[in-house]
Design a protein around this motif. Sequence first.
Motif, PDB file in Angstrom:
ATOM      1  N   ASP A 189       0.563  -1.244  -0.187  1.00 34.99           N
ATOM      2  CA  ASP A 189      -0.092  -0.168  -0.167  1.00 34.99           C
ATOM      3  C   ASP A 189       0.657   1.351  -0.084  1.00 34.99           C
ATOM      4  OD1 ASP A 189       0.768  -0.289   2.858  1.00 34.99           O
ATOM      5  OD2 ASP A 189      -1.379  -0.278   3.364  1.00 34.99           O
ATOM      6  N   ASN A 190       2.332   0.975  -0.066  1.00 33.49           N
ATOM      7  CA  ASN A 190       3.271   2.187  -0.611  1.00 33.49           C
ATOM      8  C   ASN A 190       2.563   2.922   1.216  1.00 33.49           C
ATOM      9  OD1 ASN A 190       4.320   1.705  -2.998  1.00 33.49           O
ATOM     10  ND2 ASN A 190       2.329   3.036  -3.770  1.00 33.49           N
ATOM     11  N   PHE A 191       2.562   2.109   2.366  1.00 33.25           N
ATOM     12  CA  PHE A 191       3.419   2.971   3.861  1.00 33.25           C
ATOM     13  C   PHE A 191       4.069   1.530   3.998  1.00 33.25           C
ATOM     14  CE2 PHE A 191      -0.676   5.272   3.246  1.00 33.25           C
ATOM     15  CZ  PHE A 191      -1.154   5.787   4.608  1.00 33.25           C
ATOM     16  N   ILE A 192       5.253   2.134   4.946  1.00 34.43           N
ATOM     17  CA  ILE A 192       5.838   2.075   6.533  1.00 34.43           C
ATOM     18  C   ILE A 192       4.744   1.031   7.585  1.00 34.43           C
ATOM     19  CG2 ILE A 192       7.595   1.603   7.460  1.00 34.43           C
ATOM     20  CD1 ILE A 192       8.255   4.095   5.791  1.00 34.43           C
ATOM     21  N   TRP A 193       5.082  -0.872   7.621  1.00 35.81           N
ATOM     22  CA  TRP A 193       5.100  -1.415   8.353  1.00 35.81           C
ATOM     23  C   TRP A 193       5.733  -1.997   9.622  1.00 35.81           C
ATOM     24  CZ3 TRP A 193      -0.234  -4.295   7.888  1.00 35.81           C
ATOM     25  CH2 TRP A 193      -1.292  -3.870   7.176  1.00 35.81           C
ATOM     26  N   MET A 194       5.174  -1.169  10.945  1.00 35.39           N
ATOM     27  CA  MET A 194       6.602  -1.583  11.231  1.00 35.39           C
ATOM     28  C   MET A 194       6.038  -2.067  13.151  1.00 35.39           C
ATOM     29  SD  MET A 194       7.258   1.785  14.023  1.00 35.39           S
ATOM     30  CE  MET A 194       6.013   1.785  15.022  1.00 35.39           C
ATOM     31  N   THR A 195       6.839  -3.333  13.462  1.00 30.95           N
ATOM     32  CA  THR A 195       6.470  -3.540  14.892  1.00 30.95           C
ATOM     33  C   THR A 195       7.510  -2.654  16.217  1.00 30.95           C
ATOM     34  OG1 THR A 195       8.569  -5.254  14.803  1.00 30.95           O
ATOM     35  CG2 THR A 195       6.500  -6.073  13.628  1.00 30.95           C
ATOM     36  N   GLU A 196       6.267  -2.715  17.294  1.00 33.22           N
ATOM     37  CA  GLU A 196       7.652  -1.864  18.090  1.00 33.22           C
ATOM     38  C   GLU A 196       7.253  -3.113  19.329  1.00 33.22           C
ATOM     39  OE1 GLU A 196       6.264   2.091  18.791  1.00 33.22           O
ATOM     40  OE2 GLU A 196       4.674   0.994  18.146  1.00 33.22           O
ATOM     41  N   ARG A 197       8.441  -3.896  19.839  1.00 31.40           N
ATOM     42  CA  ARG A 197       8.492  -4.678  20.613  1.00 31.40           C
ATOM     43  C   ARG A 197       7.438  -5.713  21.388  1.00 31.40           C
ATOM     44  NH1 ARG A 197      14.498  -4.909  23.453  1.00 31.40           N
ATOM     45  NH2 ARG A 197      13.627  -3.734  25.429  1.00 31.40           N
ATOM     46  N   GLY A 198       6.679  -4.287  22.025  1.00 32.18           N
ATOM     47  CA  GLY A 198       5.963  -4.456  23.199  1.00 32.18           C
ATOM     48  C   GLY A 198       4.618  -5.544  22.708  1.00 32.18           C
ATOM     49  N   GLY A 199       4.448  -4.985  21.618  1.00 32.84           N
ATOM     50  CA  GLY A 199       3.491  -5.644  21.364  1.00 32.84           C
ATOM     51  C   GLY A 199       2.982  -5.148  19.967  1.00 32.84           C
ATOM     52  N   ARG A 200       3.446  -3.452  19.378  1.00 31.93           N
ATOM     53  CA  ARG A 200       2.426  -2.566  18.723  1.00 31.93           C
ATOM     54  C   ARG A 200       2.880  -3.272  17.610  1.00 31.93           C
ATOM     55  NH1 ARG A 200       1.692   3.778  19.186  1.00 31.93           N
ATOM     56  NH2 ARG A 200       3.626   3.217  18.435  1.00 31.93           N
ATOM     57  N   ILE A 201       1.563  -3.365  16.145  1.00 33.71           N
ATOM     58  CA  ILE A 201       2.412  -3.444  14.598  1.00 33.71           C
ATOM     59  C   ILE A 201       1.091  -2.029  13.990  1.00 33.71           C
ATOM     60  CG2 ILE A 201       1.059  -4.436  12.975  1.00 33.71           C
ATOM     61  CD1 ILE A 201       1.988  -6.645  14.098  1.00 33.71           C
ATOM     62  N   SER A 202       2.063  -1.090  13.404  1.00 32.50           N
ATOM     63  CA  SER A 202       1.741   0.229  13.241  1.00 32.50           C
ATOM     64  C   SER A 202       1.459   0.107  11.294  1.00 32.50           C
ATOM     65  CB  SER A 202       1.440   1.576  13.851  1.00 32.50           C
ATOM     66  OG  SER A 202       1.960   1.515  14.832  1.00 32.50           O
ATOM     67  N   ARG A 203       0.913   1.144  11.243  1.00 34.07           N
ATOM     68  CA  ARG A 203       0.960   1.439   9.478  1.00 34.07           C
ATOM     69  C   ARG A 203       2.014   3.036   9.632  1.00 34.07           C
ATOM     70  NH1 ARG A 203      -3.228   2.092   6.661  1.00 34.07           N
ATOM     71  NH2 ARG A 203      -2.094   2.551   4.632  1.00 34.07           N
ATOM     72  N   ILE A 204       2.753   3.105   9.235  1.00 33.83           N
ATOM     73  CA  ILE A 204       3.705   5.034   9.110  1.00 33.83           C
ATOM     74  C   ILE A 204       3.524   5.323   7.732  1.00 33.83           C
ATOM     75  CG2 ILE A 204       5.365   6.708   9.814  1.00 33.83           C
ATOM     76  CD1 ILE A 204       6.433   3.893  11.987  1.00 33.83           C
ATOM     77  N   ASN A 205       2.218   6.576   7.773  1.00 30.69           N
ATOM     78  CA  ASN A 205       2.477   7.139   6.026  1.00 30.69           C
ATOM     79  C   ASN A 205       3.734   7.624   5.733  1.00 30.69           C
ATOM     80  OD1 ASN A 205       1.906   8.684   3.838  1.00 30.69           O
ATOM     81  ND2 ASN A 205      -0.180   9.290   4.703  1.00 30.69           N
ATOM     82  N   PRO A 206       4.960   7.928   4.527  1.00 32.40           N
ATOM     83  CA  PRO A 206       5.164   7.520   4.533  1.00 32.40           C
ATOM     84  C   PRO A 206       6.176   9.467   3.609  1.00 32.40           C
ATOM     85  CG  PRO A 206       5.279   6.928   2.679  1.00 32.40           C
ATOM     86  CD  PRO A 206       4.252   6.517   4.109  1.00 32.40           C
ATOM     87  N   ALA A 207       4.844  10.238   3.667  1.00 26.36           N
ATOM     88  CA  ALA A 207       4.888  11.070   3.618  1.00 26.36           C
ATOM     89  C   ALA A 207       4.340  12.553   3.908  1.00 26.36           C
ATOM     90  CB  ALA A 207       3.623  11.948   2.353  1.00 26.36           C
ATOM     91  N   THR A 208       3.565  11.794   5.627  1.00 26.02           N
ATOM     92  CA  THR A 208       4.067  12.741   6.559  1.00 26.02           C
ATOM     93  C   THR A 208       4.639  12.792   7.629  1.00 26.02           C
ATOM     94  OG1 THR A 208       1.598  11.299   7.432  1.00 26.02           O
ATOM     95  CG2 THR A 208       1.602  13.429   5.488  1.00 26.02           C
ATOM     96  N   GLY A 209       4.681  10.766   8.337  1.00 29.11           N
ATOM     97  CA  GLY A 209       4.565  10.385   9.139  1.00 29.11           C
ATOM     98  C   GLY A 209       3.893  10.299  10.136  1.00 29.11           C
ATOM     99  N   ALA A 210       2.560  10.352  10.297  1.00 34.32           N
ATOM    100  CA  ALA A 210       1.909   9.601  10.744  1.00 34.32           C
ATOM    101  C   ALA A 210       1.326   8.067  10.982  1.00 34.32           C
ATOM    102  CB  ALA A 210       0.201  10.178  10.090  1.00 34.32           C
ATOM    103  N   VAL A 211       1.363   7.568  12.358  1.00 31.51           N
ATOM    104  CA  VAL A 211       1.477   6.761  13.020  1.00 31.51           C
ATOM    105  C   VAL A 211       0.026   5.652  13.455  1.00 31.51           C
ATOM    106  CG1 VAL A 211       2.218   4.816  14.481  1.00 31.51           C
ATOM    107  CG2 VAL A 211       3.931   6.773  14.014  1.00 31.51           C
ATOM    108  N   THR A 212      -0.240   4.643  11.940  1.00 31.56           N
ATOM    109  CA  THR A 212      -1.584   4.086  12.352  1.00 31.56           C
ATOM    110  C   THR A 212      -1.532   2.824  13.570  1.00 31.56           C
ATOM    111  OG1 THR A 212      -2.920   5.526  10.939  1.00 31.56           O
ATOM    112  CG2 THR A 212      -3.994   3.697  11.197  1.00 31.56           C
ATOM    113  N   PRO A 213      -1.941   2.706  14.788  1.00 32.11           N
ATOM    114  CA  PRO A 213      -1.897   1.769  15.078  1.00 32.11           C
ATOM    115  C   PRO A 213      -3.204   0.991  14.620  1.00 32.11           C
ATOM    116  CG  PRO A 213      -2.249   3.223  16.489  1.00 32.11           C
ATOM    117  CD  PRO A 213      -2.211   3.875  15.440  1.00 32.11           C
ATOM    118  N   LEU A 214      -2.691  -0.633  14.688  1.00 30.26           N
ATOM    119  CA  LEU A 214      -3.494  -1.318  13.454  1.00 30.26           C
ATOM    120  C   LEU A 214      -3.953  -2.595  15.101  1.00 30.26           C
ATOM    121  CD1 LEU A 214      -1.588  -2.017  10.499  1.00 30.26           C
ATOM    122  CD2 LEU A 214      -3.552  -1.776  10.452  1.00 30.26           C
TER     123      LEU A 214
END
Length: 463
Positions: free
Chosen positions: A58-83
């Motif tokens: 989807d041309n977003f960055i998908w990220m894991t954080e060690r505590g258990g959260r998975i998010s998508r990050i908009n590469p144009a704005t830096g907005a983090v959307t938790p999934l």
Amino acid sequence: MNRIHSLLTAALLLAAVPVAAQSPLPIVTSFPVGTTTVTVSALANNLVVPWELVWGPDNFIWMTERGGRISRINPATGAVTPLITLADVATSSEGGLLGMVLHPDFATAPYVYVVYNYTENGVYLEKLVRLTYANGTLGAPLVLLGSIPATSTHSGSRLLILPDRTLLMSTGDAQQQSQAQNPASLNGKILRLNLDGTVPANNPTPGSLVYTLGHRNPQGLARSPAGRLYSSEHGPNNDDELNLIEPGRNYGWPNVEGLCDLPAEQAFCSQNNVREPLTTWTPTLGVAGLAYYSSPAIPGWQNHLLLLSLKGSRLTDLALNAAGDAIPARTDYVTGFGRLRAICVSPQGRVYVATSNRDGRGNPNVPDDRILVLENRDFVVTATTAPAAARLRLWPNPARYTLTLERPALAADAVSISDALGRRVQTSRFAAGQMQLTLSIERLKPGVYLVQNGSRSQRLVVE
């Protein structure tokens, strides 16, 4: 397509309401790579131990954080959307939510694979889980492989899907050093699975998930376009390794540290099909995320490996020979940001790097943890897959109420829209000679769809 246009396009790809949105931050620093100036800017701040970054379909960055959260990050704005935040993730020192990979056929198979540590009856373990993406969230967890022994250190684990749709998963020795040489153990290995968790029929040992053995703590996996596989691996106090991964090979641990250069190591290597590393580091750097860079955006890095390190706090450019089986030179960049763990590369050649300064071993600053963008801002992105006149175009994307399609000349008349499970949910047709078609998509539920016009297709995100 120039950079401004690509940023505007990316800005349209927001499929859920974000949190902590921000504008891209100013340039932090810059450095030369040959005749190219690479700038470093911060995309997202105030993260908590990012472990994996994946460039999504989807041309977003998908990220894991060690505590258990998975998010998508908009590469144009830096907005983090938790999934999702996985409730059964158990963090302990190095352990927690680790590697992630997305199914390469995401439009029809919207699956996300993750590895993480958990506790069962008071025992610390590790498992591979498949999640399903739908309606802007992740759910429906399916355990593909579980009950892998784990400790608070040496858990690995990275994931990589190969073109044959099999999955590589690295595991650490979980501080049980001898298990790395035990073919019946899943620790200290690189495993190969089918995407349903079963054993591929053509694995090196029939009936076994083990693809390679003799690993201490593999922290990076990457594949070159030519099919070469590479892994970065933590050594003890010496001999961090960069390995060329070949099926059925032994990588020596704990009998061999680094090269086969001691008499006892030489004997073990000759008797056990040991593959020596391409290069080593002593003192160790704490090597971590690994990516193959194939873009022309930064010519000095093209067809090289990019390696991050935690203790070394740097990005290392590993030049490869033409065959991809030797490293004639290595150069360090991007110091001054602390521990670096995760890396991904966009189709436009931008490199995204996540710091790991809040993992208990770093010295976090106010913005930490953060994602940095490394890019050549003078590079003009052009279409390389097909000329614009030959592509099916659709807009807006994401869309909510209506969708406009523009077909290439002489393309088929029929148009179909399929959901993430491959089910056809809507059809239409261009009139004779008609080049643009506007459809109502109000009845489509939020999610990822595939729009097809003859042999041409484009992904569509419905909000």
